[in-house]
Write an enzyme that holds these catalytic residues in place. Structure first.
Site, PDB file in Angstrom:
ATOM      1  CG  ASP A 185      37.143  49.890  43.876  1.00  0.00           C
ATOM      2  OD1 ASP A 185      38.278  49.834  43.355  1.00  0.00           O
ATOM      3  OD2 ASP A 185      36.786  49.166  44.831  1.00  0.00           O
ATOM      4  CG  ASP A 230      40.110  44.301  42.392  1.00  0.00           C
ATOM      5  OD1 ASP A 230      39.717  43.658  41.398  1.00  0.00           O
ATOM      6  OD2 ASP A 230      41.281  44.739  42.487  1.00  0.00           O
ATOM      7  CB  THR A 246      41.247  49.493  39.873  1.00  0.00           C
ATOM      8  OG1 THR A 246      41.675  48.381  40.659  1.00  0.00           O
ATOM      9  CG2 THR A 246      41.932  49.425  38.515  1.00  0.00           C
ATOM     10  CG  ASN A 247      44.483  52.016  44.952  1.00  0.00           C
ATOM     11  OD1 ASN A 247      44.528  52.966  44.175  1.00  0.00           O
ATOM     12  ND2 ASN A 247      44.330  52.145  46.264  1.00  0.00           N
ATOM     13  CD  GLN A 248      44.675  46.118  40.115  1.00  0.00           C
ATOM     14  OE1 GLN A 248      45.268  45.052  40.317  1.00  0.00           O
ATOM     15  NE2 GLN A 248      43.378  46.264  40.417  1.00  0.00           N
ATOM     16  CB  CYS A 258      47.358  53.614  41.269  1.00  0.00           C
ATOM     17  SG  CYS A 258      48.887  54.082  42.112  1.00  0.00           S
TER      18      CYS A 258
HETATM   19 MG   LIG Z   1      37.687  47.766  46.081  1.00  0.00          MG
END
Ligand SMILES: [Mg+2]
Length: 405
Positions: free
Chosen positions: A239, A241, A281-283, A320
């Site tokens: 991951d 962040d 990473t989810n963005q 994403c």
């Molecule tokens: Mg995180």
């Protein structure tokens, strides 16, 4: 200094392979279903090199036909042909007008599973001309051996069984090497390297890792099965962040980035240990209109450049941009790419040859653990502190067994 160029020697006659190389350069022979040189191209791409120069000689027409002006993703390939056999060092002189100030030099007939970028941090000092990768733990009598004094190669020893490392045919080269090539033919192994060692300007870095040289029939045969397995590696999915950088909410510019303690060292450690490293990473900030995809990609480019300075790299960044409640319509949707969905991990597994049984995910939130579980991988929850210490507890230092030769 950014390392952009690799130069690969594909011009040799390959006489020890007999009729196989009569009409085909050795690096173009098929190994495990594809030309040998394409294993090197695979590595050059993942280490982020932009240009590959093939120095051709014997049967150069075949090299030109197959590779001149081709692109492999972001890697562009050029071919240069020597007009008469110039030797392994002489071939560089033939191409002197297209060489960068610093470049990687690769033998075209051997493969060493090694973090090429681990040679880069030595550029901080100017007191050397070449820096060689050395394979530790290679058995057998067919290789010359190398003696190190600290991080400098002090001398080359004759062929024979020994615990000393061997020259693995991967070098970081400063362009001033060319000043030493005054006449051709000139051999790197016989003329140049011993002289550099005697002057104390040849660095060496020994590492364990699978090694194979296709130069003799037995090893060429073994490589058919072995070499494809060298590119099947365990993967560390990280991951971003909260793992690589502190999660300060919608980080999207370099000046907002605060690295986690030892983050770059942790990536480097995984690179050296033979893992592929992927960031997933989810963005949602893209869907929420806080920043665009171009900013995400630019930030990842900046992170990659920072990592490379310490000899580390990420093999691929996946992000994403979607969120079901986004304010930007193009990105407002449910997506399996978004963690806790496994989509980003599965996408990577489709394009990379991953040893899933030895792979894992590191995240700082439960959605990371859920994504890992859905992808069939163990997930490890990182709660802060040194990322290096954390990953060292997860991954054995060197998973690959050196192959004898
Ligand atoms: Mg995180």
């Amino acid at each position: 200094m950014t390392l952009r160029q690799a130069v690969c020697l594909v011009g040799g006659r390959g006489t020890r392979l007999g009729a196989l190389t009569d009409t085909m350069p050795k690096p173009l022979l098929s190994v495990g279903g594809r030309p040998f040189v394409e294993y090197l191209i695979h590595e050059a791409r993942r280490f982020g090199l932009e240009r590959l120069l093939l120095l051709a000689g014997h049967e150069a027409g075949k090299v030109l036909q197959a590779y001149a002006n081709r692109r492999f993703g972001d890697l562009s390939v050029e071919v240069r042909v020597e007009d008469r056999p110039a030797g392994t060092a002489g071939a560089l002189a033939v191409a002197c007008d297209v060489l960068d100030d610093t470049f990687l030099l690769l033998n075209g007939d051997s493969f060493f599973d090694f973090n090429w970028l681990s040679l880069v941090p030595a550029l901080a000092s100017d007191d050397w001309t070449m820096h060689a990768a050395l394979a530790q733990g290679v058995r057998g009598g067919r290789y010359g051996r190398v003696e190190l004094d600290g991080n400098r190669i002090s001398r080359f020893l004759p062929k024979g069984e020994s615990d000393l490392p061997i020259n693995a045919g991967i070098y970081l080269v400063r362009r001033r090497l060319l000043e030493r090539i005054r006449s051709v033919p000139c051999s790197l192994e016989n003329d140049v390297l011993p002289a550099l060692a005697a002057e104390g300007v040849l660095l060496g870095r020994a590492a364990e890792g699978a090694f194979i040289d296709i130069g003799i029939p037995d090893d060429f045969e073994r490589a058919q099965i072995l070499l494809p397995t060298f590119l099947r590696r365990p993967a560390a999915f990280l991951d971003r962040d909260g793992v690589l950088n502190h999660d300060d909410n919608y980080v999207h510019r370099p000046d907002q980035m605060r690295w986690i303690e030892d983050a770059a060292a942790a990536v480097r450690w995984l690179n050296d240990a033979g893992y592929y490293v992927f960031v997933v990473t989810n963005q949602a900030g893209v869907a929420r209109g806080y920043y665009g995809e171009s900013e995400v990609r630019a930030l990842h480019g900046w992170m990659q450049a920072e990592l490379r300075r310490v000899g580390a790299h990420v093999d691929a960044f996946e992000y994403c941009p979607f969120h079901p409640e986004g304010s930007v319509e193009a990105y407002r949707r449910v997506s399996d790419l978004r963690k806790p969905g496994p989509g980003m991990l599965l996408k990577i597994r489709e394009t990379w040859d991953i040893d899933a049984g030895a792979s894992f995910m590191v995240g700082d939130r439960d959605i990371d653990m859920q994504a890992a579980r859905a992808a069939g991988l163990p997930g490890h929850l990182f709660r802060g502190g040194s990322l290096l210490e954390f990953v060292r507890t997860l991954a054995p230092a060197r998973r690959r067994i050196p192959v004898s030769g």
